[in-house]
Design a protein around this motif. Structure first.
Motif, short mmCIF file in Angstrom:
data_model
loop_
_atom_site.label_atom_id
_atom_site.label_comp_id
_atom_site.label_asym_id
_atom_site.label_seq_id
_atom_site.Cartn_x
_atom_site.Cartn_y
_atom_site.Cartn_z
N GLN A 127 -5.71 4.24 -13.38
CA GLN A 127 -7.13 3.92 -13.46
C GLN A 127 -7.91 4.62 -12.36
OE1 GLN A 127 -6.80 -0.43 -13.15
NE2 GLN A 127 -7.43 -0.54 -15.30
N LYS A 128 -7.40 4.47 -11.14
CA LYS A 128 -8.12 5.03 -10.01
C LYS A 128 -8.23 6.55 -10.15
CE LYS A 128 -6.45 1.48 -6.75
NZ LYS A 128 -7.64 0.65 -6.65
N LEU A 129 -7.15 7.15 -10.60
CA LEU A 129 -7.17 8.60 -10.75
C LEU A 129 -8.23 9.00 -11.76
CD1 LEU A 129 -6.11 11.41 -10.28
CD2 LEU A 129 -4.36 11.00 -12.01
N ARG A 130 -8.16 8.32 -12.87
CA ARG A 130 -9.10 8.63 -13.93
C ARG A 130 -10.56 8.43 -13.47
NH1 ARG A 130 -10.71 10.12 -19.35
NH2 ARG A 130 -12.83 10.16 -18.63
N ASN A 131 -10.79 7.34 -12.79
CA ASN A 131 -12.14 7.03 -12.36
C ASN A 131 -12.51 7.69 -11.03
OD1 ASN A 131 -12.29 5.34 -14.59
ND2 ASN A 131 -11.48 3.61 -13.44
N SER A 132 -11.57 8.38 -10.48
CA SER A 132 -11.70 8.97 -9.13
C SER A 132 -12.48 8.05 -8.19
CB SER A 132 -12.31 10.36 -9.17
OG SER A 132 -13.49 10.40 -9.89
N GLN A 133 -11.95 6.87 -8.05
CA GLN A 133 -12.54 5.86 -7.17
C GLN A 133 -11.42 4.90 -6.82
OE1 GLN A 133 -13.79 2.67 -6.80
NE2 GLN A 133 -15.96 2.81 -6.30
N SER A 134 -11.15 4.77 -5.54
CA SER A 134 -9.95 4.01 -5.19
C SER A 134 -10.24 2.54 -4.90
CB SER A 134 -9.27 4.65 -3.99
OG SER A 134 -9.95 4.27 -2.81
N GLY A 135 -11.45 2.22 -4.51
CA GLY A 135 -11.76 0.83 -4.17
C GLY A 135 -11.07 0.36 -2.91
N MET A 136 -10.72 1.31 -2.04
CA MET A 136 -10.04 0.91 -0.80
C MET A 136 -10.74 1.49 0.42
SD MET A 136 -6.36 0.04 -1.67
CE MET A 136 -5.40 1.51 -1.46
N LEU A 137 -10.73 0.68 1.46
CA LEU A 137 -11.35 1.05 2.72
C LEU A 137 -10.27 1.13 3.79
CD1 LEU A 137 -14.06 0.82 1.50
CD2 LEU A 137 -14.39 -1.38 2.63
N LEU A 138 -10.32 2.20 4.56
CA LEU A 138 -9.37 2.33 5.65
C LEU A 138 -9.98 1.76 6.93
CD1 LEU A 138 -6.77 3.48 6.93
CD2 LEU A 138 -7.95 5.66 7.14
N VAL A 139 -9.21 0.97 7.64
CA VAL A 139 -9.67 0.48 8.94
C VAL A 139 -8.71 0.97 10.01
CG1 VAL A 139 -10.10 -1.54 10.38
CG2 VAL A 139 -10.71 -1.59 7.97
N LEU A 140 -9.26 1.72 10.93
CA LEU A 140 -8.46 2.28 12.01
C LEU A 140 -8.68 1.46 13.27
CD1 LEU A 140 -7.23 4.90 10.99
CD2 LEU A 140 -8.68 6.15 12.55
N ALA A 141 -7.67 0.73 13.69
CA ALA A 141 -7.80 -0.07 14.91
C ALA A 141 -6.68 0.29 15.85
CB ALA A 141 -7.74 -1.55 14.56
N SER A 142 -6.97 0.29 17.12
CA SER A 142 -5.91 0.69 18.04
C SER A 142 -4.91 -0.44 18.24
CB SER A 142 -6.49 1.12 19.38
OG SER A 142 -7.16 0.04 19.97
N ASN A 143 -5.38 -1.66 18.11
CA ASN A 143 -4.46 -2.76 18.38
C ASN A 143 -4.93 -4.05 17.75
OD1 ASN A 143 -2.57 -4.48 19.33
ND2 ASN A 143 -3.35 -4.50 21.43
#
Lengths: 331, 331
Positions: free
Chosen positions: A54-70
Motif C-alpha cells: 500500500q505504502k509503495l503504491r501510494n508513495s506515502q509511508s505514514g511514519m515519522l522519524l524521531v532522532l533523540a540522543s537519549n
DNA sequence: TTGAAAGCGCTAACAG
DNA sequence: CTGTTAGCGCTTTCAA
C-alpha cells in the motif's frame, strides 16, 4: 504460514482484486452484496493488506522519524509523548532512533528518510553536527526540537537565553553572590545560550565571581559529583549553582548534601527542564519548566503539515514556547 | 523534487536497472568500469533507493516493533536502549509504540505487524490484556519482556517472586517487623508475583503485620504520597516499606522525609528495578537491580532469531536473568 | 458496479 | 559480465 494476499481473496470471493481493494479501503462504490461477500472472505482467510504494498503504491509511508540522543532522559521521553499523541491523531506512527550519541546509528536511520520509509524527521539534540545533518536530510520534511539552528528548518523550542537569564537573575535577586554554573561541553546551542545568559546576568549585576564547570556527561551522576567539587573548590566555593539540566542539578544536590552542605541555606541550586523527578528530590528542585509535551505536539503538527505540502510563515514555523521558573525548596 | 528512481539512473548510466541494482547492493559481479559509471551517476543524481520497494520485493522489513506503556519510565527506556543496541548490530530498526496505556494506540501499531511493516514485536508491560494481544499478534514473531505469560511466546524477565522474597527477607533479617508493601493494581503478573512473595515471606517469618496499599498510578508521585499515608496510618505504622518500583519507593521516601521520619532508622525503604536515579535520592535507595539493558539485548536477539526462522528450546527462549539486591542508604 | 491492465520501485532468475 | 523479464502486493485509471 505464508501471508495471504489480495489476489487470493479476490479469487475466493469470485471478484477482481480491484473490488477487494475498494471494499477494504471503502473507496468507490460496491454493491452491498458484493461487499458482504468480500468481507466474509477477508474474515475467513484472515487477510491483512500488506502495508508495504500500500505504502509503495501510494508513495506515502505514514511514519515519522524521531532522532533523540537519549531516550532515558526524561526530557526526551516527555517530548516524545507529545509527538506520539499528536501523530496518532493524524494517523501517523513513530520510528524512534535512540542514538545514544552514536552518529553512525543516526545515519542509518536517516537513510530510512532518504529511502522513503519515513515521511519526515524530528530531531532533538542529535549528535551529528547540524550541517552534516542538513546534508543527510536535504530538503525532506524536518522539524528541530529543543536544539535548533535557525534557518535550516522549522523549530520548536524555548528562548534559552531569556529563560536562563531569568533563572540566574532570580538567584542574584535572592542575594546570592557566588553563583557557579554546571554545564556540558558538547557544542549544543542550548548550552551555549544558557551559559551566555549566565555570564550576562552576572555582568549586569556587577558580580565578579564567575565559574563554569563542564560535567563530562549528562548521563552519569558521578560526573555531576566531580563537577560539583570543582565548583566548590578554592578558597571561596559557590553559594548557588545554576545547572543546565535537572539531571545535573540533581547530581549536584546529592553531592552537596553528602558533603554536608545545607540546601538552600548554604547553597542554592537551580535546574533546567522541569522533569518529573525534580519535584521529588529533597528538597525539591527550583527549575525552569519547559513545556515538553506541548513542544512534542507542535513538532508533530508542523512536520505533518510540512509533509502535506502546507507552507508556513516564519512566525508559524519558528516557535519559541513559554516557560516558567518554578521555585521550590532548593533555592 | 520528485524522487528519482532506479530506471532513471539506469538510463542515465546507459545500463539496465538490474545492473544498477547489483551495484548499489554489491550483489553479483559487475565490471569495475561499469560500477564506476553507475556510482558516479548515482552520486550526481542523488539517488537513494526506495526502501519501500526493496522491502516489498524482499518481503522483509528489517523493523522491530516495541510496545511500551510508558517510555518516560526509566525502566522501559533502559530496556529499549538494549533492544536498540542489539537491533543495530543485526541491521534492524525500531518502531516504538509508547502507548501511554492507550489500548487503541497499541492496536494501530499492531496492525503494522499484521501489515508486514514490522517483522516482529517485543511487548513490555502492554496495556492490552494478554489474550487480546495474542489474538492481534497471532503466530507472528513475538517476545515478551519483563511482564509475560508463559507459553504464549518466548520471554525475557527475572524471577519476580524470588527477587521479591529476597528483598522482603532482607528487611525481616534486618529486624523489621512491620513491613508494608506499596504496589499497583493493574493486573500485572509481576505485581502479583511480588505481592505473593511479600506475603509468603511474612508468613514464613511468622510476622503478623501485613499491609498492602495500591498506589493509583505508578506515574505520579502524589499517588505515592497518598499510598504512603495509608501505610503509616492506624496505631502502628510501618517500620519498613517494600515498593514495587523505584518510582514508588522514591515517592514514599519523599513523603516520609517530609513527614519527619528518619530513613532508614525509623523507616526502611526498598525499591525495585534499579533505575539510575535510585542512586541519587537521599538516602540512596536499596533496590532490586534488574539487568535492564541485557533484558533488552536478549529480547532483540531472540526476536530476530525467531524472525530468521530459528527455533529455540524452552530453556533458550524463556529467559529469567539474574538480579541483584543492591543495599544502599534507605535500609 | 465491476474487471482488465498498468505501474509504484525494486530484485532475482535466467539467458545470453 | 549484463540485459530481459517476471513479480513482490497493492491501487487506480479506463472501459465496459
Amino acid at each position: 504460514m505464508s501471508r495471504i494476499n489480495i489476489r487470493q481473496v479476490a479469487k475466493a470471493a469470485g471478484v477482481s482484486t480491484a473490488t477487494v481493494s475498494r471494499v477494504i479501503n471503502g473507496t468507490g462504490a460496491v454493491k452491498p452484496e458484493t461487499r458482504e461477500k468480500v468481507m466474509s472472505v477477508v474474515e475467513q482467510l484472515g487477510f491483512y493488506p500488506n502495508q508495504l504494498g500500500q505504502k509503495l503504491r501510494n508513495s506515502q509511508s505514514g511514519m515519522l522519524l524521531v532522532l533523540a540522543s537519549n531516550i532515558a532522559n526524561p526530557f526526551c521521553a516527555l517530548v516524545i509523548c507529545g509527538i506520539e499523541c499528536e501523530a496518532e491523531k493524524r494517523g501517523y506512527h513513530i520510528l524512534l532512533c535512540n542514538s545514544q550519541s552514536n552518529p553512525h546509528r543516526e545515519e542509518t536511520y536517516l537513510k530510512l528518510l532518504q529511502g522513503g520509509v519515513v515521511d519526515g524527521v524530528i530531531t532533538m539534540d542529535a549528535t551529528i553536527r547540524t550541517d552534516a545533518l542538513q546534508a543527510l536530510i536535504g530538503k525532506r520534511p524536518w522539524v528541530q526540537c529543543g536544539e535548533y539552528k535557525p534557518g535550516v528548518a522549522p523549530f520548536v523550542s524555548i528562548d534559552n537565553y531569556a529563560a536562563a537569564r531569568q533563572a540566574v537573575d532570580y538567584l542574584i535577586d535572592s542575594g546570592r553572590t557566588r553563583i557557579g554554573m554546571m554545564s556540558v561541553q558538547d557544542g549544543y546551542m542550548h548550552a551555549d545560550e544558557r551559559e551566555r545568559a549566565y555570564r550576562d546576568s552576572l555582568a549586569a549585576a556587577g558580580l565578579s565571581f564567575e565559574r563554569v564547570v563542564y560535567a563530562q556527561s549528562v548521563k552519569s551522576f558521578e560526573h555531576a559529583t566531580t563537577a560539583y567539587e570543582a565548583l566548590m573548590s578554592g578558597e571561596e566555593g559557590c553559594d548557588a549553582i545554576f545547572a543546565i539540566s535537572d539531571i545535573l542539578a540533581c547530581g549536584a544536590l546529592n553531592a552537596a548534601v553528602k558533603a554536608g552542605k545545607t540546601v538552600p541555606d548554604e547553597l542554592a541550586i537551580v535546574g533546567f527542564d522541569g522533569v518529573p523527578y525534580s519535584e521529588v528530590t529533597l528538597p525539591a528542585l527550583t527549575t525552569i519548566q519547559q513545556p515538553m509535551f506541548e513542544m512534542g505536539t507542535h513538532c508533530a503538527r508542523l512536520l505533518i503539515e510540512q509533509i502535506s505540502g502546507q507552507t508556513h510563515d516564519n512566525h508559524e514555523s519558528q516557535l519559541l514556547l513559554p516557560w516558567t521558573l518554578v521555585i521550590r525548596g532548593s533555592s
